[in-house]
Design a protein around this motif. Structure first.
Motif, mmCIF file in Angstrom:
data_model
loop_
_atom_site.group_PDB
_atom_site.id
_atom_site.type_symbol
_atom_site.label_atom_id
_atom_site.label_comp_id
_atom_site.label_asym_id
_atom_site.label_seq_id
_atom_site.Cartn_x
_atom_site.Cartn_y
_atom_site.Cartn_z
ATOM 1 N N ALA A 281 0.830 -1.202 0.000
ATOM 2 C CA ALA A 281 0.000 0.000 0.000
ATOM 3 C C ALA A 281 0.865 1.253 0.000
ATOM 4 C CB ALA A 281 -0.929 -0.016 1.212
ATOM 5 N N ALA A 282 1.997 1.213 0.716
ATOM 6 C CA ALA A 282 2.894 2.368 0.749
ATOM 7 C C ALA A 282 3.435 2.684 -0.642
ATOM 8 C CB ALA A 282 4.039 2.116 1.723
ATOM 9 N N ARG A 283 3.658 1.661 -1.445
ATOM 10 C CA ARG A 283 4.115 1.907 -2.823
ATOM 11 C C ARG A 283 3.050 2.678 -3.611
ATOM 12 N NH1 ARG A 283 6.527 -3.405 -2.028
ATOM 13 N NH2 ARG A 283 8.767 -3.298 -2.469
ATOM 14 N N ARG A 284 1.790 2.329 -3.396
ATOM 15 C CA ARG A 284 0.708 3.035 -4.091
ATOM 16 C C ARG A 284 0.625 4.490 -3.635
ATOM 17 N NH1 ARG A 284 -4.369 -1.221 -3.764
ATOM 18 N NH2 ARG A 284 -3.168 -3.141 -4.099
ATOM 19 N N VAL A 285 0.751 4.691 -2.334
ATOM 20 C CA VAL A 285 0.699 6.057 -1.813
ATOM 21 C C VAL A 285 1.873 6.865 -2.350
ATOM 22 C CG1 VAL A 285 0.854 7.444 0.288
ATOM 23 C CG2 VAL A 285 -0.620 5.415 0.237
ATOM 24 N N ARG A 286 3.049 6.283 -2.353
ATOM 25 C CA ARG A 286 4.232 6.968 -2.895
ATOM 26 C C ARG A 286 4.001 7.369 -4.345
ATOM 27 N NH1 ARG A 286 8.471 2.869 -4.581
ATOM 28 N NH2 ARG A 286 6.756 2.626 -6.073
ATOM 29 N N ASP A 287 3.434 6.466 -5.136
ATOM 30 C CA ASP A 287 3.201 6.765 -6.544
ATOM 31 C C ASP A 287 2.175 7.890 -6.714
ATOM 32 O OD1 ASP A 287 5.003 4.793 -7.170
ATOM 33 O OD2 ASP A 287 3.485 3.285 -7.674
ATOM 34 N N ARG A 288 1.195 7.949 -5.841
ATOM 35 C CA ARG A 288 0.185 9.017 -5.932
ATOM 36 C C ARG A 288 0.735 10.358 -5.465
ATOM 37 N NH1 ARG A 288 -5.743 6.921 -3.916
ATOM 38 N NH2 ARG A 288 -5.663 4.792 -4.738
ATOM 39 N N VAL A 289 1.471 10.328 -4.356
ATOM 40 C CA VAL A 289 1.932 11.579 -3.749
ATOM 41 C C VAL A 289 3.154 12.127 -4.465
ATOM 42 C CG1 VAL A 289 2.834 12.594 -1.609
ATOM 43 C CG2 VAL A 289 0.954 10.935 -1.520
ATOM 44 N N GLY A 290 4.038 11.242 -4.907
ATOM 45 C CA GLY A 290 5.231 11.674 -5.607
ATOM 46 C C GLY A 290 6.458 11.703 -4.721
ATOM 47 N N PRO A 291 7.557 12.238 -5.214
ATOM 48 C CA PRO A 291 8.848 12.157 -4.513
ATOM 49 C C PRO A 291 8.909 12.948 -3.219
ATOM 50 C CG PRO A 291 9.019 13.559 -6.465
ATOM 51 C CD PRO A 291 7.682 12.902 -6.533
ATOM 52 N N ASP A 292 7.949 13.833 -2.984
ATOM 53 C CA ASP A 292 7.956 14.603 -1.740
ATOM 54 C C ASP A 292 7.290 13.865 -0.582
ATOM 55 O OD1 ASP A 292 9.271 16.725 -2.950
ATOM 56 O OD2 ASP A 292 7.412 17.685 -3.576
ATOM 57 N N ALA A 293 6.839 12.643 -0.817
ATOM 58 C CA ALA A 293 6.178 11.873 0.239
ATOM 59 C C ALA A 293 7.139 11.602 1.392
ATOM 60 C CB ALA A 293 5.650 10.553 -0.315
ATOM 61 N N ARG A 294 6.611 11.678 2.592
ATOM 62 C CA ARG A 294 7.319 11.311 3.822
ATOM 63 C C ARG A 294 6.383 10.353 4.553
ATOM 64 N NH1 ARG A 294 10.264 13.532 0.992
ATOM 65 N NH2 ARG A 294 11.741 15.209 1.397
ATOM 66 N N ILE A 295 6.676 9.065 4.500
ATOM 67 C CA ILE A 295 5.705 8.035 4.867
ATOM 68 C C ILE A 295 5.960 7.495 6.268
ATOM 69 C CG2 ILE A 295 4.946 5.683 4.314
ATOM 70 C CD1 ILE A 295 5.275 6.385 1.378
ATOM 71 N N GLY A 296 4.875 7.342 7.017
ATOM 72 C CA GLY A 296 4.921 6.678 8.318
ATOM 73 C C GLY A 296 4.136 5.380 8.257
ATOM 74 N N LEU A 297 4.691 4.326 8.808
ATOM 75 C CA LEU A 297 4.034 3.017 8.847
ATOM 76 C C LEU A 297 3.813 2.600 10.296
ATOM 77 C CD1 LEU A 297 6.151 1.030 6.195
ATOM 78 C CD2 LEU A 297 4.061 2.362 5.813
ATOM 79 N N VAL A 298 2.559 2.333 10.659
ATOM 80 C CA VAL A 298 2.268 1.799 11.988
ATOM 81 C C VAL A 298 2.384 0.278 11.901
ATOM 82 C CG1 VAL A 298 0.572 1.591 13.837
ATOM 83 C CG2 VAL A 298 0.788 3.754 12.578
ATOM 84 N N VAL A 299 3.521 -0.244 12.307
ATOM 85 C CA VAL A 299 3.796 -1.683 12.223
ATOM 86 C C VAL A 299 3.079 -2.340 13.403
ATOM 87 C CG1 VAL A 299 5.583 -3.445 12.028
ATOM 88 C CG2 VAL A 299 5.992 -1.151 11.115
ATOM 89 N N CYS A 300 1.854 -2.809 13.145
ATOM 90 C CA CYS A 300 0.892 -3.069 14.208
ATOM 91 C C CYS A 300 1.200 -4.288 15.051
ATOM 92 C CB CYS A 300 -0.508 -3.179 13.629
ATOM 93 S SG CYS A 300 -0.680 -4.425 12.327
ATOM 94 N N GLY A 301 1.841 -5.322 14.490
ATOM 95 C CA GLY A 301 2.077 -6.519 15.284
ATOM 96 C C GLY A 301 3.035 -7.493 14.617
ATOM 97 N N GLY A 302 3.508 -8.429 15.434
ATOM 98 C CA GLY A 302 4.449 -9.430 14.936
ATOM 99 C C GLY A 302 4.164 -10.817 15.454
ATOM 100 N N ASN A 303 2.891 -11.135 15.655
ATOM 101 C CA ASN A 303 2.531 -12.437 16.224
ATOM 102 C C ASN A 303 2.252 -13.482 15.149
ATOM 103 O OD1 ASN A 303 2.760 -11.796 18.987
ATOM 104 N ND2 ASN A 303 0.809 -10.730 18.924
ATOM 105 N N ALA A 304 3.225 -13.691 14.300
ATOM 106 C CA ALA A 304 3.164 -14.784 13.323
ATOM 107 C C ALA A 304 4.433 -15.614 13.472
ATOM 108 C CB ALA A 304 3.054 -14.240 11.901
ATOM 109 N N THR A 305 4.279 -16.915 13.411
ATOM 110 C CA THR A 305 5.454 -17.772 13.529
ATOM 111 C C THR A 305 6.202 -17.826 12.204
ATOM 112 O OG1 THR A 305 4.314 -19.799 12.870
ATOM 113 C CG2 THR A 305 4.223 -19.201 15.210
ATOM 114 N N VAL A 306 7.451 -18.238 12.268
ATOM 115 C CA VAL A 306 8.237 -18.433 11.044
ATOM 116 C C VAL A 306 7.549 -19.460 10.155
ATOM 117 C CG1 VAL A 306 10.431 -19.264 10.134
ATOM 118 C CG2 VAL A 306 10.403 -17.772 12.148
ATOM 119 N N ALA A 307 7.047 -20.526 10.761
ATOM 120 C CA ALA A 307 6.385 -21.575 9.980
ATOM 121 C C ALA A 307 5.149 -21.042 9.269
ATOM 122 C CB ALA A 307 6.005 -22.738 10.891
ATOM 123 N N ASP A 308 4.362 -20.193 9.964
ATOM 124 C CA ASP A 308 3.164 -19.608 9.340
ATOM 125 C C ASP A 308 3.540 -18.818 8.086
ATOM 126 O OD1 ASP A 308 1.360 -20.609 11.188
ATOM 127 O OD2 ASP A 308 1.420 -18.814 12.451
#
Length: 319
Positions: A281-308
């Protein structure tokens, strides 16, 4: 609508119970996307996701009778873990209702924390079971349809607004909408020029379908991303997103899994697909906004196993 005063009050209430997670620039993601990227690392939160914030805010709001009777929650994984762990820490009896599709690790962690775990055939049945338990006297800690929970989740946005450098666009994953409602409310108050974008996976499109319909509607769930799989959003979360969010973007499960692997390689963090979906999704936002984009990502969680993640990668042919 949740205001900044409610979010600040929630921040004061939960301080000392949850982690003030890092907000940091990501050189690897900045190089990958070609614009500056800042990450809010909620996967480092207690219980591995932002959900500890809202659960703690709600638990601390209970009176003595409610604490004694106990609480119940519906969850596809992370909310159940958060409620189980935080309820145990605060000496409140908890019941967690999960669909059978919930990750086995989530079920195991909730049970190990001391919660009574009930499994149902699907998410709709889970909500129905929780409602019956509420009628029997337990307090429902809803994953998103509760202003106290939303204010707790909004503390993510409060910290991001105070800690991040200049941002133009912030991306937030959407399940039932509690996180994005709270984050958008905080950013509208403290960083009014920042655009907030929601991200869903195909087959878990409760908010984008609601926006198209003009209000919450039931949706059929088919995404592997169970932590985003709400059977519908609420009027409360819908109203916040309709008023405060630029757009809700939908990506495929395959893209979300690929995003997990890219976050591991380029950001050096191990996430679940509910966070991995942010990268395409960030790639899409970057393409819409252009090179002046300054993007923040809320990395919400990490509860997935390596196997999953490796199983999903194989299923979707992601290398």
């Amino acid at each position: 609508m949740i205001g900044i005063s409610e979010i600040e009050a929630a921040a004061g209430r939960i301080a000392g119970h949850v982690v003030r997670t890092p907000t940091a620039p990501s050189p690897g993601l900045s190089a990958l996307l070609g614009v500056p990227v800042t990450v809010k690392l909620e996967l480092l939160q207690r219980t591995g996701s932002f959900k500890a914030r809202g659960a703690t805010a709600k638990l601390l709001s209970l009176d003595a009778a409610q604490r004694a009777a106990g609480v119940v929650a519906v969850s596809g994984g992370n909310h159940g873990i958060a409620l189980a762990v935080m309820a145990a820490a605060l000496d409140v009896k908890a019941t967690v209702v999960m669909p059978a599709s919930a990750p086995a690790r989530s079920v195991e962690i909730a049970g190990a924390a001391g919660a009574s775990v009930r499994l149902t055939d699907g998410m709709a049945e889970a909500f129905a079971t929780a409602e019956r338990l509420r009628e029997e006297g337990l307090t429902l800690v809803h994953p998103f349809d509760d202003p106290v929970v939303i204010a707790g989740q909004g503390t993510v946005g409060l910290e991001l607004a105070r800690d991040a450098d200049e941002l133009t666009d912030v991306l937030v994953s959407v399940g039932g909408g509690g996180l994005i409602a709270g984050v958008a409310a905080a950013l509208r108050a403290l960083r009014p020029g920042v655009r907030v974008w929601g991200v869903e996976t195909a087959g878990a499109e409760a908010m984008s379908r609601a926006l198209a319909a003009g209000g919450p509607v039931p949706v059929e769930l088919s995404s592997v991303v169970t932590t985003l799989s709400a059977p519908s959003v609420s009027r409360l979360t819908y109203d916040h997103v309709a008023a405060l969010v630029e757009e809700v973007l939908v990506v495929s499960d395959r893209e979300a899994v690929r995003g997990c692997l890219e976050l591991a390689e380029h950001a050096k963090v191990w996430t679940e697909p509910a966070a991995g979906c942010l990268l395409p999704a960030a790639r899409r936002v970057r393409d819409r906004v252009g090179p002046d984009a300054r993007i923040g990502l809320v990395v919400c969680g990490g509860n997935a196993t390596v196997a999953d993640v490796l199983d999903w990668a194989e299923r979707f042919g992601v290398r």
